[in-house]
Design an enzyme around this catalytic site. Structure first.
Site, PDB file in Angstrom:
ATOM      1  N   GLU A 171       0.939   6.016 -11.679  1.00 57.97           N
ATOM      2  CA  GLU A 171       0.784   4.893 -10.748  1.00 57.97           C
ATOM      3  C   GLU A 171      -0.664   4.780 -10.273  1.00 57.97           C
ATOM      4  O   GLU A 171      -1.204   3.678 -10.137  1.00 57.97           O
ATOM      5  CB  GLU A 171       1.684   5.081  -9.519  1.00 57.97           C
ATOM      6  CG  GLU A 171       3.168   5.086  -9.810  1.00 57.97           C
ATOM      7  CD  GLU A 171       3.714   6.486 -10.061  1.00 57.97           C
ATOM      8  OE1 GLU A 171       3.047   7.302 -10.728  1.00 57.97           O
ATOM      9  OE2 GLU A 171       4.826   6.749  -9.583  1.00 57.97           O
ATOM     10  N   CYS A 200       5.966   9.424  -6.361  1.00 58.36           N
ATOM     11  CA  CYS A 200       5.828  10.527  -5.403  1.00 58.36           C
ATOM     12  C   CYS A 200       5.358   9.970  -4.053  1.00 58.36           C
ATOM     13  O   CYS A 200       4.962   8.793  -3.952  1.00 58.36           O
ATOM     14  CB  CYS A 200       4.859  11.575  -5.932  1.00 58.36           C
ATOM     15  SG  CYS A 200       3.124  11.078  -5.832  1.00 58.36           S
ATOM     16  N   CYS A 228       1.902   8.437  -4.081  1.00 59.81           N
ATOM     17  CA  CYS A 228       1.829   7.150  -4.801  1.00 59.81           C
ATOM     18  C   CYS A 228       2.520   6.029  -4.023  1.00 59.81           C
ATOM     19  O   CYS A 228       2.119   4.868  -4.135  1.00 59.81           O
ATOM     20  CB  CYS A 228       2.393   7.288  -6.204  1.00 59.81           C
ATOM     21  SG  CYS A 228       1.238   8.137  -7.304  1.00 59.81           S
TER      22      CYS A 228
END
Ligand code: THU
Length: 138
Positions: free
Chosen positions: A54, A85, A88
């Site tokens: 990402e 996560c 991100c």
């Protein structure tokens, strides 16, 4: 309608450099201008210094002078949903708006689609600052 982005995410996943985790991730952003930006995760021998897919896709979007994520596709394998996560989620948040959609995928399909708000409720963002980016250079 998701198929072109799934194909791009599969191609991104194949480029993954993840010799330490063995976990390949691909991400594809569709910007508000309808352009797509893709990236994979890139690890290194100093484990925590690797970057998520990402993050790479966001960097590519910003490098192209764009600032709004309309959709982001995140693709990985395994039973569990490969959701962004925590770090991100915040990275996406910076360039998201109320309608930004996050699509969690495996190589075959979109498994779940949700608004970023669902993934990161009560989030902190640029508008909380005294000098949000709209009033700054860059
Ligand atoms: N990873 C991503 O690229 N994106 C995610 O949303 C989850 C995790 C990567 C980081 C690391 O290279 C590997 O997956 C295992 O954690």
């Amino acid at each position: 309608m998701h198929e072109p982005c799934l194909a791009a995410a599969r191609a991104a996943m194949q480029q993954s450099y993840s010799p330490y985790s063995g976990f390949k991730v691909g991400a594809v952003i569709v910007s508000d201008q309808g352009q797509t930006f893709s990236a994979c995760n890139v690890e290194n021998a100093s484990y925590p210094e690797g970057t998520c897919a990402e993050a790479g896709a966001i960097a590519a979007m910003v490098m192209a002078g764009q600032r709004r994520i309309r959709d982001i596709y995140v693709m990985g394998t395994g039973e569990g949903l490969v959701t962004p996560c925590g770090g991100c989620r915040q990275r996406i948040r910076e360039f998201a708006d109320a309608d930004t959609m996050v699509h969690i995928c495996n190589p075959e399909q979109v498994r779940k689609s949700m608004r970023l708000e669902e993934l990161l409720p009560f989030s902190f963002g640029p508008e909380h600052l005294d000098t949000p980016p709209a009033t700054q250079q860059g």
